[in-house]
Design an enzyme around this catalytic site. Sequence first.
Site, short mmCIF file in Angstrom:
data_model
loop_
_atom_site.label_atom_id
_atom_site.label_comp_id
_atom_site.label_asym_id
_atom_site.label_seq_id
_atom_site.Cartn_x
_atom_site.Cartn_y
_atom_site.Cartn_z
N ASP A 215 7.88 -25.38 46.62
CA ASP A 215 7.91 -24.79 45.28
C ASP A 215 6.50 -24.53 44.76
OD1 ASP A 215 7.65 -27.65 45.13
OD2 ASP A 215 7.97 -27.52 42.97
N GLU B 288 8.45 -30.25 43.56
CA GLU B 288 7.32 -31.18 43.46
C GLU B 288 6.53 -30.96 42.18
OE1 GLU B 288 3.29 -32.78 43.78
OE2 GLU B 288 3.82 -30.67 43.62
#
Length: 357
Positions: free
Chosen positions: A73, A127
């Site tokens: 991400d 994250e």
Amino acid sequence: MSTRLDLTQDVGALTARIVDVESVSGDEKVLADAVEEALRALPHLRVDRDGEAIVARTELGRGERVVIAGHIDTVPIADNLPSRVEGDLLYGCGTSDMKAGVAVALKLAAALSEPSRDVTYVFYDCEEIDSERNGLLRLSRNHPDWLTGDFAVLMEPTDGEIEGGCQGTLRAEITTRGRRAHSARSWLGVNAVHAAAPVLEILNAYQARLPVVDGLEYHEGLSAVAIRGGVAGNVIPDECVVTVNYRFAPDLSLEAAQEHVNEVFDGFEVRFTDGASAARPGLTHPVAAAFLAAVGGTPRAKLGWTDVSLFSGLGVPAVNYGPGDPNLAHQRGEFVSLEKIADCERRMLGWLDPRHR
Ligand SMILES: [Zn+2]
């Protein structure tokens, strides 16, 4: 529409390809699907999936297993997609943090059909947002067996240097109490804000430790990060709360760090509000020593808290090592050096496959 990743592309072109598949935290499905599809096409890997996290591994029965991990991400796009190349630099959201590292890991997964150690590749989601949604945390709860190994490398941006372990963090509230009174007759009360002065004196006089753990020097800190007290402009306050943040080296467990804070503020009311363990760098382990030899450079201590701590919690020593530049992470003008990505790939290949040395 299916988004295909071609793992035979060179690592720079693959990075650009991955950067161009938007994957802001919580919205990683398209990229996760593409990663899964590319890995499933490799007959030497077993592939598992949990949500938008993909875990692939060799099962060669080697004596050691290493884990290579990265988040897929990014922070929100800031007018910085699609990617573009200028000279040696690839610009775009997530280039440094950390799709360059993800591309290296994917290249390794494709190239290493017979690595010298078994390898587990972990690609995970979420994250960049609050830690409760972190995909690695979820994997560690749902499938801790998928993450086991002798040593882990998180391919976060470190500018090609090895950053070992990470410091832990905890927050505590130190509360002083008094008695309310009208400030026109202040002697009838007890001022809780005045009573907090010794707390600040302790913090001012505090000597932070610089312990050496597994050969790396850490630098602790105990700091006030907030102070709150006061009722009204004419009232002697009956409560004052100093919030302190203790950043502690990995020779202390979270419990030991709490004990230390209790000792420092002996006699005060101390309440812990949150905390996360530190992680030892584990550089004394033989498999880590081989990694150091292959990658080179002088490892340094990681002072911030990172996901290596999650591996540490599973008993897997872990380091950060990746081609991105940590100072560029989350910036609109984020970029990565194509030469650094290629160099990182070469060194990782040299570590895991003697034929590449
Ligand atoms: Zn990152």
